[in-house]
Every structure is written in structure tokens, then in C-alpha cells.
Write a protein that holds these residues in place. Sequence first.
Motif, mmCIF file in Angstrom:
data_model
loop_
_atom_site.group_PDB
_atom_site.id
_atom_site.type_symbol
_atom_site.label_atom_id
_atom_site.label_comp_id
_atom_site.label_asym_id
_atom_site.label_seq_id
_atom_site.Cartn_x
_atom_site.Cartn_y
_atom_site.Cartn_z
ATOM 1 N N SER A 50 0.810 -0.899 0.413
ATOM 2 C CA SER A 50 -0.070 0.013 -0.120
ATOM 3 C C SER A 50 0.672 1.320 0.084
ATOM 4 O O SER A 50 1.756 1.265 1.131
ATOM 5 C CB SER A 50 -0.868 -0.161 1.027
ATOM 6 N N LYS A 51 0.618 2.254 -0.876
ATOM 7 C CA LYS A 51 0.688 3.647 -0.691
ATOM 8 C C LYS A 51 0.904 4.155 0.847
ATOM 9 O O LYS A 51 2.081 4.471 0.991
ATOM 10 C CB LYS A 51 0.246 4.464 -1.881
ATOM 11 N N SER A 54 4.201 2.516 3.613
ATOM 12 C CA SER A 54 4.858 3.215 2.880
ATOM 13 C C SER A 54 5.406 4.281 3.586
ATOM 14 O O SER A 54 6.494 4.915 4.077
ATOM 15 C CB SER A 54 5.489 2.829 1.789
ATOM 16 N N GLU A 55 4.053 5.621 3.452
ATOM 17 C CA GLU A 55 4.620 6.689 3.878
ATOM 18 C C GLU A 55 4.564 6.958 5.071
ATOM 19 O O GLU A 55 4.999 7.560 6.154
ATOM 20 C CB GLU A 55 3.223 7.302 3.336
#
Length: 66
Positions: A50-51, A54-55
Motif C-alpha cells: 500500500s502507498k 510506506s508513507e
Amino acid sequence: MKYFNYILIILGAIIAIYAKSETKQNEYVLIGGIIVLMIGVYRISRSVPSKHDSEDDVNNLNSENE
């Protein structure tokens, strides 16, 4: 194992197109092809990170280092 997912997607698409192209459409074959296609897509999407995860990891590392 990654190639198996792509094979499922291609096989499902071919089955669905084949079932749709006949003059007398077989709904069960069409549904089976769509199911195989969706299983392949689901298996690939499970392996993509998932984006937002990672953030969050980057933000957690920055706050721990401070």
C-alpha cells in the motif's frame, strides 16, 4: 509463483471472451472465466504494498530518529 497469477488473468480473460463470442452464450462459462480473472487480479494485488503503509513507515522512522 508470480507468473501463475498472470496465467490466471490471461486464462480468465480468454475464457470470458470465448464464452461471450458464441451465438448462444453460456453464462456459466462466462462467470467461471470472470472468477478466474478476478482470482488472478486479487493474488497480484495482495503482493503490491500500500502507498499509505510506506508513507507511515517513513513518518515513523523520522519521528523515532528525532
